[in-house]
Design an enzyme around this catalytic site. Sequence first.
Site, PDB file in Angstrom:
ATOM      1  N   GLY A 129      31.916  81.799  -7.309  1.00 55.26           N
ATOM      2  CA  GLY A 129      31.745  80.920  -6.417  1.00 55.26           C
ATOM      3  C   GLY A 129      33.516  80.129  -5.875  1.00 55.26           C
ATOM      4  O   GLY A 129      32.893  80.323  -4.693  1.00 55.26           O
ATOM      5  N   CYS A 130      34.180  81.204  -5.950  1.00 57.48           N
ATOM      6  CA  CYS A 130      34.904  81.475  -5.018  1.00 57.48           C
ATOM      7  C   CYS A 130      34.884  81.934  -3.800  1.00 57.48           C
ATOM      8  O   CYS A 130      35.734  81.590  -2.538  1.00 57.48           O
ATOM      9  CB  CYS A 130      36.258  81.719  -5.621  1.00 57.48           C
ATOM     10  SG  CYS A 130      36.857  81.223  -6.888  1.00 57.48           S
TER      11      CYS A 130
END
Length: 232
Positions: A129-130
């Site tokens: 996600g990051c």
Amino acid sequence: MPPKKTTETEPAEPRRSGRIASISKPAPTVPEARPKVPKAPKKRAAEEETTEKDEGSTTKKSKADEAAMDVDTTAGSSTQAASLASIDIGDSLPSLILKNEKDADIQVEHLAKEKGVILFLVPKADTPGCTSQACGFRDSYPDFTSLNYDVYCLSADTPTAQTKWQTKKELPYPLISDPQRVLITALGAAEGGKTKRSHFIFEKGGKLVDKKVPVKPADSPRLALEYIKGQK
């Protein structure tokens, strides 16, 4: 008649009376009394023992005090750091020194001195996600710079971890390390020892004008760019 032979007998030893015998009997030898060596008074010995104990206690206490002082100092620093005022819309970037991915000091207050600033926050470097969020800002980076905005990624990761991630994904902007989550907490993006995915927009001069907490990875760069374009 022949004369009678007289039997010679040894003269009988004179019989001593019991009294004389008892007097003549040598007296039993009494061992010579040795001179007594004076012992250290118990009180003095006790005092010396107490003194030794006290000295030991003093040493221990001194070390304990030093440890307590270290703890107190650390606690004081942590308290001071944690007491950084919360930053909301209309507030400015605080005076705070953190490290960038190169392990160099940066003064947060000066980030928006010449340009506007976007701080986007990620929970952990080099996770799916990051990485999606970071690569979205990477791909939109020319658009932000053309609008006179700098981009910074803020996380609790170490500078070393951030550098590896930056190199791996070819991130063109600086990364800021906030291991104690001091700035992250002030921005309202810390929760249970974790960092909420979010972004914050500061106009030139350092005033906070927009924020998204939390935000989805793919939405973060798009929403930030839309807001800035809407201000022009």
